[in-house]
Design a protein around this motif. Structure first.
Motif, PDB file in Angstrom:
ATOM      1  N   MET A  15      -2.408 -19.064 -29.190  1.00  8.99           N
ATOM      2  CA  MET A  15      -3.058 -20.368 -29.284  1.00  8.99           C
ATOM      3  C   MET A  15      -2.177 -21.379 -30.020  1.00  8.99           C
ATOM      4  N   ILE A  16      -2.422 -22.651 -29.728  1.00 12.14           N
ATOM      5  CA  ILE A  16      -1.716 -23.753 -30.389  1.00 12.14           C
ATOM      6  C   ILE A  16      -2.726 -24.780 -30.892  1.00 12.14           C
ATOM      7  N   VAL A  17      -2.296 -25.568 -31.869  1.00  9.95           N
ATOM      8  CA  VAL A  17      -3.004 -26.798 -32.253  1.00  9.95           C
ATOM      9  C   VAL A  17      -2.159 -27.947 -31.731  1.00  9.95           C
ATOM     10  N   GLN A  18      -2.794 -28.870 -31.033  1.00 10.22           N
ATOM     11  CA  GLN A  18      -2.044 -29.979 -30.464  1.00 10.22           C
ATOM     12  C   GLN A  18      -2.879 -31.254 -30.455  1.00 10.22           C
ATOM     13  N   ALA A  19      -2.160 -32.382 -30.443  1.00  9.79           N
ATOM     14  CA  ALA A  19      -2.758 -33.690 -30.148  1.00  9.79           C
ATOM     15  C   ALA A  19      -2.374 -33.970 -28.704  1.00  9.79           C
ATOM     16  N   PRO A  20      -3.308 -33.786 -27.733  1.00 10.69           N
ATOM     17  CA  PRO A  20      -2.908 -33.733 -26.314  1.00 10.69           C
ATOM     18  C   PRO A  20      -2.423 -35.049 -25.726  1.00 10.69           C
ATOM     19  N   ARG A  21      -3.298 -36.059 -25.715  1.00  7.74           N
ATOM     20  CA  ARG A  21      -2.956 -37.323 -25.054  1.00  7.74           C
ATOM     21  C   ARG A  21      -4.018 -38.355 -25.396  1.00  7.74           C
ATOM     22  N   PRO A  22      -3.799 -39.631 -25.031  1.00 10.39           N
ATOM     23  CA  PRO A  22      -4.827 -40.649 -25.264  1.00 10.39           C
ATOM     24  C   PRO A  22      -6.161 -40.247 -24.623  1.00 10.39           C
ATOM     25  N   GLY A  23      -7.245 -40.513 -25.341  1.00  7.66           N
ATOM     26  CA  GLY A  23      -8.564 -40.157 -24.850  1.00  7.66           C
ATOM     27  C   GLY A  23      -8.994 -38.761 -25.234  1.00  7.66           C
ATOM     28  N   ARG A  24      -8.125 -38.004 -25.891  1.00  2.66           N
ATOM     29  CA  ARG A  24      -8.443 -36.650 -26.329  1.00  2.66           C
ATOM     30  C   ARG A  24      -8.275 -36.553 -27.843  1.00  2.66           C
ATOM     31  N   ASN A  25      -8.846 -35.492 -28.409  1.00  2.00           N
ATOM     32  CA  ASN A  25      -8.754 -35.254 -29.845  1.00  2.00           C
ATOM     33  C   ASN A  25      -7.839 -34.069 -30.135  1.00  2.00           C
ATOM     34  N   VAL A  26      -7.383 -33.972 -31.375  1.00  2.02           N
ATOM     35  CA  VAL A  26      -6.623 -32.799 -31.806  1.00  2.02           C
ATOM     36  C   VAL A  26      -7.490 -31.573 -31.551  1.00  2.02           C
ATOM     37  N   THR A  27      -6.896 -30.567 -30.912  1.00  3.92           N
ATOM     38  CA  THR A  27      -7.706 -29.434 -30.457  1.00  3.92           C
ATOM     39  C   THR A  27      -6.926 -28.134 -30.483  1.00  3.92           C
ATOM     40  N   LEU A  28      -7.658 -27.039 -30.335  1.00  7.15           N
ATOM     41  CA  LEU A  28      -7.081 -25.704 -30.206  1.00  7.15           C
ATOM     42  C   LEU A  28      -6.972 -25.402 -28.715  1.00  7.15           C
ATOM     43  N   SER A  29      -5.785 -24.986 -28.257  1.00  5.67           N
ATOM     44  CA  SER A  29      -5.551 -24.761 -26.829  1.00  5.67           C
ATOM     45  C   SER A  29      -4.740 -23.495 -26.627  1.00  5.67           C
ATOM     46  N   GLY A  30      -4.670 -23.067 -25.350  1.00  4.15           N
ATOM     47  CA  GLY A  30      -3.810 -21.948 -25.006  1.00  4.15           C
ATOM     48  C   GLY A  30      -2.355 -22.370 -24.996  1.00  4.15           C
ATOM     49  N   ALA A  31      -1.491 -21.560 -25.587  1.00  2.00           N
ATOM     50  CA  ALA A  31      -0.071 -21.926 -25.691  1.00  2.00           C
ATOM     51  C   ALA A  31       0.609 -21.975 -24.335  1.00  2.00           C
ATOM     52  N   GLY A  32       0.097 -21.225 -23.357  1.00  2.00           N
ATOM     53  CA  GLY A  32       0.741 -21.177 -22.057  1.00  2.00           C
ATOM     54  C   GLY A  32       0.152 -22.109 -21.030  1.00  2.00           C
ATOM     55  N   ALA A  33      -0.709 -23.031 -21.469  1.00  5.63           N
ATOM     56  CA  ALA A  33      -1.375 -23.935 -20.523  1.00  5.63           C
ATOM     57  C   ALA A  33      -0.439 -25.002 -19.978  1.00  5.63           C
ATOM     58  N   MET A  34       0.727 -25.176 -20.595  1.00  7.70           N
ATOM     59  CA  MET A  34       1.721 -26.153 -20.140  1.00  7.70           C
ATOM     60  C   MET A  34       3.063 -25.462 -20.003  1.00  7.70           C
ATOM     61  N   ALA A  35       3.982 -26.136 -19.340  1.00  9.74           N
ATOM     62  CA  ALA A  35       5.314 -25.554 -19.107  1.00  9.74           C
ATOM     63  C   ALA A  35       6.118 -25.548 -20.407  1.00  9.74           C
ATOM     64  N   ILE A  36       6.427 -24.357 -20.906  1.00  8.92           N
ATOM     65  CA  ILE A  36       7.144 -24.213 -22.178  1.00  8.92           C
ATOM     66  C   ILE A  36       8.643 -24.401 -21.964  1.00  8.92           C
ATOM     67  N   LEU A  37       9.229 -25.307 -22.754  1.00  7.79           N
ATOM     68  CA  LEU A  37      10.676 -25.489 -22.738  1.00  7.79           C
ATOM     69  C   LEU A  37      11.344 -24.521 -23.703  1.00  7.79           C
ATOM     70  N   GLY A  38      10.755 -24.361 -24.895  1.00  2.88           N
ATOM     71  CA  GLY A  38      11.323 -23.466 -25.892  1.00  2.88           C
ATOM     72  C   GLY A  38      10.569 -23.566 -27.204  1.00  2.88           C
ATOM     73  N   VAL A  39      11.056 -22.828 -28.193  1.00  2.65           N
ATOM     74  CA  VAL A  39      10.411 -22.756 -29.497  1.00  2.65           C
ATOM     75  C   VAL A  39      11.426 -23.072 -30.590  1.00  2.65           C
ATOM     76  N   VAL A  40      11.005 -23.832 -31.598  1.00  3.17           N
ATOM     77  CA  VAL A  40      11.867 -24.130 -32.746  1.00  3.17           C
ATOM     78  C   VAL A  40      11.142 -23.723 -34.036  1.00  3.17           C
ATOM     79  N   ARG A  41      11.943 -23.446 -35.048  1.00  9.04           N
ATOM     80  CA  ARG A  41      11.378 -22.974 -36.329  1.00  9.04           C
ATOM     81  C   ARG A  41      11.846 -23.886 -37.459  1.00  9.04           C
ATOM     82  N   PRO A  42      10.932 -24.644 -38.064  1.00 12.11           N
ATOM     83  CA  PRO A  42      11.331 -25.583 -39.122  1.00 12.11           C
ATOM     84  C   PRO A  42      11.842 -24.917 -40.392  1.00 12.11           C
ATOM     85  N   ASP A  43      11.421 -23.662 -40.680  1.00  9.70           N
ATOM     86  CA  ASP A  43      11.775 -23.055 -41.968  1.00  9.70           C
ATOM     87  C   ASP A  43      12.700 -21.853 -41.804  1.00  9.70           C
ATOM     88  N   LYS A  44      13.512 -21.875 -40.779  1.00  9.52           N
ATOM     89  CA  LYS A  44      14.422 -20.750 -40.562  1.00  9.52           C
ATOM     90  C   LYS A  44      15.606 -20.841 -41.512  1.00  9.52           C
TER      91      LYS A  44
END
Length: 375
Positions: free
Chosen positions: A346-375
């Protein structure tokens, strides 16, 4: 005469055909072509103008799932383009802020440089006046004229010190003038960059406004029941994509725990659920996608790039199977969307105009890659 004979022959043929076409002729006789219908006294019927529907919307009587799928695709495309423009806007805004600070710092440096040059010039003027009061003779000449040996020896030391001080003063004045010229050139160049960033920011703002307005207009062209079905189609498409992602075994090896900083970032992001998406916003009452992720990591004590594209470009990348809560998933080929992974697919995301910050499936969109801020 010949012409008269031709005309008469033609009339004879016509009359013969008329006789042959009369009722009661024997079988095998030629039938005359049907006569045109009698003129009607009522006005001719006029076909109604064709109904022009918005792109992707079926005409009345032909509404169906396929047409709504087209509408959904067009709306998604418009919001994707708005998201990409939002990233450009956020980057330009970030640069405007930094370049504005740089221009202010250079302006301060220019003022300090001018004051320093003025002070050095005053010192040089004081030295010149001192020489004038000595009769206009340089110290070396006055030293030669003295008859006291001790004064001569003392004078040699003072002359050397004075010469060094004068040389240092002139050198510092030259450096101050050069620095001032450099500050002035840098300020001019920085100002040009600032104006360029402001122009890009305004251009991106227009693009965002245009795309969102087009998407809203397309949604507004639908009937209420169509909008409800459209929303259901969006949910069904997301669920289908998430199911396919999970079925691929993507989560098989994803069982790592968040770092202490990652846990703080996740907690912050989860606390924002229900707040509206607003492009360019970074809290506390609303967010866009990268505004949410960047603020979550600031709350965890780590400052990261503001935009999803810069997060993808600058932060360390990790494989999807090595993902852990707190990592950022970058979506689409242009890196125009970002969300925070919180575990269990699961992910937390701010999807788009007209929607609210929500919990969603991580694979619901085309994944480009993953980054780690604290590596």
């Amino acid at each position: 005469m010949n012409r008269h004979r031709c005309v008469m022959a033609a009339i004879t043929v016509v009359c013969a055909l008329a006789v042959l076409s009369a009722p009661g002729l024997t079988p095998g006789a030629y039938a005359a072509p049907p006569l045109p219908p009698a003129p009607s006294t009522s006005p001719p019927a006029v076909a109604p103008p064709p109904v022009v529907m918005p792109p992707g919307v079926a005409a009345p009587g032909t509404k169906g799932k396929k047409s709504l799928e087209v509408v959904r695709t067009e709306i998604d495309d418009l919001y994707r383009k708005a998201a990409s423009a939002t990233d450009a806007y956020n980057l330009a805004e970030e640069r405007v802020d930094k370049q504005s600070d740089d221009v202010v710092a250079l302006a301060d440096a220019i003022v300090r440089g001018q004051l320093r040059i003025e002070a050095l010039r005053k010192l040089a003027g004081a030295a010149a006046r001192e020489q004038y009061r000595g009769g206009g003779l340089p110290p070396e000449a006055r030293l030669v004229l003295t008859t006291d040996p001790q004064l001569f020896l003392d004078g040699v030391g003072r002359i050397q010190q004075g010469q060094k001080a004068t040389k240092d003063l002139l050198g510092e004045l030259t450096r101050a003038q050069e620095d001032l010229e450099t500050y002035t050139r840098d300020a001019s160049a920085q100002w040009q960059k600032l104006e360029s960033s402001r122009a890009k920011k305004e251009e991106a703002k227009k693009e965002i406004t245009k795309r969102i307005a087009a998407a809203k207009k397309l949604e507004a062209s639908l009937e209420k029941d169509e909008r409800e079905r459209l929303e259901q189609l969006e949910k069904d498409a997301a669920a289908k994509a998430q199911s396919a992602w999970l079925s691929s075994g993507a989560l098989k090896d994803i069982n790592r725990e968040a770092s202490p900083e990652g846990k703080k970032a996740v907690e912050f992001a989860l606390d924002q659920i229900g707040k509206p998406y607003v492009w360019g916003a970074e809290g506390p009452s609303s967010y866009d996608c990268s505004g949410l992720t960047s603020q979550a990591w600031i709350a965890a004590g780590r400052r990261i790039p503001r935009t999803s594209q810069e997060q993808w470009r600058q932060l360390p990348r990790v494989a999807v199977e090595d993902m852990r809560p707190g990592d950022l998933i970058i979506y689409f080929q242009d890196a125009s969307h970002v969300a925070m992974y919180v575990g269990d697919g699961m992910i937390v995301q701010a999807p788009r105009p007209g929607r609210n910050v929500t919990l969603s499936g991580a694979g619901a969109m085309a994944i480009l890659g993953v980054v780690r801020p604290d590596k």
